[in-house]
Design an enzyme around this catalytic site. Structure first.
Site, PDB file in Angstrom:
ATOM      1  N   ASN A 110     -41.529 -26.749  50.067  1.00 20.86           N
ATOM      2  CA  ASN A 110     -42.637 -26.456  50.972  1.00 20.86           C
ATOM      3  C   ASN A 110     -42.911 -24.949  51.075  1.00 20.86           C
ATOM      4  O   ASN A 110     -44.031 -24.540  51.378  1.00 20.86           O
ATOM      5  CB  ASN A 110     -42.370 -27.088  52.340  1.00 20.86           C
ATOM      6  CG  ASN A 110     -42.553 -28.602  52.291  1.00 20.86           C
ATOM      7  OD1 ASN A 110     -42.702 -29.180  51.204  1.00 20.86           O
ATOM      8  ND2 ASN A 110     -42.551 -29.242  53.451  1.00 20.86           N
ATOM      9  N   GLU A 111     -41.899 -24.151  50.772  1.00 26.00           N
ATOM     10  CA  GLU A 111     -42.128 -22.708  50.729  1.00 26.00           C
ATOM     11  C   GLU A 111     -42.984 -22.341  49.514  1.00 26.00           C
ATOM     12  O   GLU A 111     -43.884 -21.504  49.603  1.00 26.00           O
ATOM     13  CB  GLU A 111     -40.783 -21.958  50.684  1.00 26.00           C
ATOM     14  CG  GLU A 111     -40.018 -21.977  52.007  1.00 26.00           C
ATOM     15  CD  GLU A 111     -39.478 -23.360  52.367  1.00 26.00           C
ATOM     16  OE1 GLU A 111     -39.121 -24.139  51.450  1.00 26.00           O
ATOM     17  OE2 GLU A 111     -39.414 -23.673  53.572  1.00 26.00           O
ATOM     18  N   GLU A 166     -49.140 -35.102  41.861  1.00 26.59           N
ATOM     19  CA  GLU A 166     -47.898 -35.479  42.513  1.00 26.59           C
ATOM     20  C   GLU A 166     -47.946 -35.102  43.991  1.00 26.59           C
ATOM     21  O   GLU A 166     -47.550 -35.877  44.854  1.00 26.59           O
ATOM     22  CB  GLU A 166     -46.721 -34.775  41.818  1.00 26.59           C
ATOM     23  CG  GLU A 166     -45.361 -35.169  42.376  1.00 26.59           C
ATOM     24  CD  GLU A 166     -44.213 -34.364  41.755  1.00 26.59           C
ATOM     25  OE1 GLU A 166     -44.478 -33.465  40.945  1.00 26.59           O
ATOM     26  OE2 GLU A 166     -43.065 -34.648  42.112  1.00 26.59           O
TER      27      GLU A 166
END
Lengths: 377, 400
Positions: free
Chosen positions: B386-387, B245
């Site tokens: 994104n962290e 993904e």
């Protein structure tokens, strides 16, 4: 499209990387940089003996027939080792000028010595007022009987201290910022009227200001065409920009790797500082910046190797990337090393200074983003 | 090392172009150009056209109906699809659940599910996140208890994209709480959305559209043959899927298309003003984004080249996810900036099929730019924020 290295390219990388690992540690580098020459002549001869100096030259000129890809691979390793030997000045800049614009006589006079390491050269690509605009040439060359008389000033002439010959762009026509009217002159360093004020640069390299007062150049000193020197100048400065960007990619990755290693060993509050998420995310961003920069380097060198139209634009993109994302990696490496990062003793400080010098060389990020915009129009 | 396409690759590109010229229906092109959201039938019609051509499952192994294309062919295909402004495949079936089924499923499951995915007969959705499990996915609480030949599922999944259109959902569910690590005891189960006890509740997102849902499971009985692989190993399977993904979320080709379109639009004089591209600040922002995107394109190609020689997309795929979504969001913001005041009228009706075009506010799709900007703040949050990606890079690449 293919990202793999050829067998010859892999061998080249292996040989330089082995040399850096085994024979060019940080202490050796510092010792070489501290010599009067600004580098170690024996090491430079070794570069010649190993064939590295011959890489970008055609076989007819005594070279190995390599190109921008091979030079970038070399420079990347030189970055890893913080090499001070004058590859950029002799081989990329001066060698490039001779290779691209030299006639048979000029090549036979100078190329052999550059390739075997016995002679040095320097290209005077900048002037005190020019900043990064290589077309800003105020130095004049007035035609006289039998040749030219050159007057003017040059700055940041890399390797001037050791040069046996200078490549001097001077104006034979047009006005100060015109691209046409620039002529390249091949002038022996012992010619009367060349004043050299040499200095060390902050990154452990060396350069000089040149004061040119009634310097006599014969008609045979013209490198390439009269008034038509700009294209050669732009081409070698582009090559040099690409080369220092590849060096910067090697420096960035090394700084990043050393920082990650340091953060695993440096204990504060009873734990390695690398266990702190505030630092982990910044080191993750540094890895991303290193990978992205390497990717752009591949793009630019492959375009250069293919002789593509938008090569200059790609080189400006890469230089912008180095000056922005790369700068953050370099600054973060110092920051995460804490107080040790700003000591003369630690190699990180010297990687940082070389990286910072590269940011300025041949135009900083702002200059290259503007050039990229102009070339995109 | 070289950047050139071979003669075969150029011929392939021309083949894809010709196919798109001839087979991409004009009514769908028009919808796309006008920013009108496609409905279920539009997507299925287009995906079936790709299937008829043999191009529905670009990444699958050939034995299940994949293309067998090289990395460069896939790159060319993605670029041409984007360049024609055709949408990507709805990912949940072909890109997400299918690789898990053909990698970990048994023969019966492969025969039962893969052909319908390949032919776009069945629409899938993804049941991972829960109201209490966002970034901390392993804390999921939806339970599946064994009862004879069935699992009985209770719990709630959320952020389920297009569940309102879906026929099936693949879920991560807890089958055991008696485990040493939370990642154990999680299983990968396929559920028919028509099963009694499954209900779908819309969640309206920031821009006002219905894209995501909550899916409730109330004593939903699912046959045990819908379990993929081993009970309790679902986390491992799901992780593989997430890496796929993330690689596909880079969206390089789509971003290239959008950036070029933005550059073109900004070169035109809108509303009588000087072209925006002549504004130095704007031109520099656009250039900086384009440089980032070029770097990502080559990072993506390097990753694909590694995959082509047999390496699974590893933790490096997190780099693609982080940069890919940051660049998409950078583009969203620039499109909105370029629209100026025309980013502000809230006229969602203009982007619904049947809208009378001469009543339009603003030129083209300017009034859609803000909706896209708002909606796509999701990109740095979904598929592992994104962290979380930076955590993955720190742990698995940097060894911190």
């Amino acid at each position: 499209m293919d990202f793999s290295l050829s067998e010859e390219q892999s061998m080249l990388v292996d040989s330089v990387s082995r040399f850096i690992d085994n024979d060019y540690d940080f202490e050796t580098r510092q010792r070489n940089a501290a010599r009067d020459e600004g580098f170690d002549p024996a090491t430079w001869r070794q570069f010649a003996d190993l064939g590295w100096a011959a890489v970008p030259f055609a076989e007819d000129d005594g070279g190995l027939g390599g190109g921008p890809i091979e030079v970038a691979l070399l420079m990347q390793q030189f970055g890893r080792g913080l090499v001070v030997e004058p590859y950029l000045a002799n081989i990329v800049l001066a060698g490039g000028a001779l290779r691209q614009a030299g006639n048979a006589e000029q090549k036979s006079e100078w190329l052999g010595g550059l390739i075997d390491g016995s002679r040095h050269a320097a290209v005077a690509f900048a002037e005190p007022q020019s900043r990064f605009d290589i077309a800003d040439v105020a130095t004049s060359a007035a035609a006289v009987d039998g040749g030219f008389v050159i007057n003017g000033s040059k700055s940041m002439v890399l390797n001037a201290r050791n040069a046996d010959v200078f490549v001097i762009p001077a104006r034979t026509g047009g006005s100060r910022n015109d691209k046409s009217g620039i002529t390249l002159f091949l002038v022996p360093a012992d010619t009367a009227g060349i004043g050299i004020r040499d200095y060390a640069t902050v990154d452990g390299h060396q350069a000089a200001e040149l004061l040119l007062t009634d310097v006599q150049a014969t008609a045979t000193a013209v490198l390439g065409n009269i008034d038509g020197g700009f294209d050669t100048l732009r081409s070698i400065v582009d090559d040099a920009t690409l080369a220092v960007c590849a060096e910067a990619v090697g420096i960035m990755s090394t700084m990043h790797e050393k920082t990650v290693e340091y953060s695993k060993n440096r204990v504060q509050f009873g734990v390695p500082i690398g266990s702190f998420q505030a630092l982990q995310h910044r080191m993750a961003d540094n890895l991303i910046a290193c990978e992205q920069s390497y990717s752009l380097m591949l793009w630019a060198v492959m375009l250069k190797a293919a002789g593509a139209d938008d090569t200059s634009r790609a080189i400006s993109a890469l230089k912008y990337q180095i000056g922005t994302a790369g700068r953050r990696v370099a600054q973060e490496a110092v920051q995460i090393h804490g107080g040790m990062g700003i000591t003369w003793e630690l190699d990180i400080a010297h990687y940082f200074k070389r990286f910072s010098a590269i940011e300025t060389l041949f135009g900083n990020a702002d200059f290259h983003l503007d050039r990229y915009v102009a070339l995109s129009a | 090392m070289n950047v050139n396409f071979s003669a075969d690759e150029i011929a392939f590109r021309d083949e894809v172009r010709t196919f798109l010229d001839e087979k991409y229906p004009q009514d769908l092109r028009d919808k796309q150009a006008q920013g009108i959201r496609w409905d279920r039938e539009d997507h299925l019609r287009w995906q079936k056209i790709l299937y008829e051509q043999g191009w529905a499952a670009v990444n699958w192994p050939v034995e299940y109906g994949g293309t067998g294309w090289t990395v460069i062919q896939k790159y060319i295909f993605a670029n041409e699809i984007a360049e024609a402004d055709a949408p990507d495949m709805i990912p949940f079936g072909v890109k997400m659940v299918a690789p898990v089924i053909y990698t970990y499923g048994n023969e019966e499951q492969k025969e039962r599910f893969l052909p319908d995915i390949l032919q776009s007969n069945v629409w899938w959705c993804q049941g991972y996140s829960e109201p209490g499990s966002g970034s901390d996915l392993a804390s999921l609480k939806t339970r599946a208890e064994r009862d004879g030949d069935h699992y009985v599922i209770n719990g709630t999944k959320t952020w389920t994209t297009l569940a309102q259109m879906a026929d099936w959902i693949f879920c991560l569910v807890r089958t055991s709480s008696d485990v040493a690590r939370r990642q154990e005891g999680i299983s990968f189960i396929l559920v028919d959305m028509r099963t009694p006890g499954v209900t779908v509740k819309p969640i309206i997102t920031i821009e006002g559209e219905h894209e995501v849902n909550e899916v409730h499971f109330d004593n939903v009985r699912v046959p045990v043959e819908n379990l993929i692989g081993e009970e309790g190993k679902g986390w491992t399977y799901g992780k593989v899927l997430l890496q796929h993904e993330r690689t596909s979320t880079a969206g390089v080709a789509r971003s290239k298309f959008r950036l070029n379109r933005l550059r073109r639009k900004c070169g035109e004089s809108l509303h009588g003003a000087a072209p925006l591209i002549e504004d130095r600040n704007f031109a520099r922002k656009l250039a900086a984004l384009e440089i980032d995107l070029k770097a990502l394109e080559y990072t993506d190609l390097r990753t694909l080249a590694a995959v082509a020689v047999g390496k699974a997309p590893g933790p490096e795929s997190s780099i693609l996810k982080v940069r890919g979504t940051e660049i998409q969001q950078g583009l969203d913001a620039l499109f909105m900036e370029a629209a100026g005041y025309y980013a502000l009228p809230y006229v969602p009706d203009q982007y619904v099929a049947g809208f009378v075009q001469d009543e339009r506010v603003g030129a083209g799709t300017e009034t859609r730019t803000s909706l896209t900007y708002f909606n796509n703040r999701k990109a740095s949050i979904y598929a592992g924020s994104n962290e979380i990606q930076r955590n993955i890079i720190s742990k698995h690449v940097l060894g911190l």
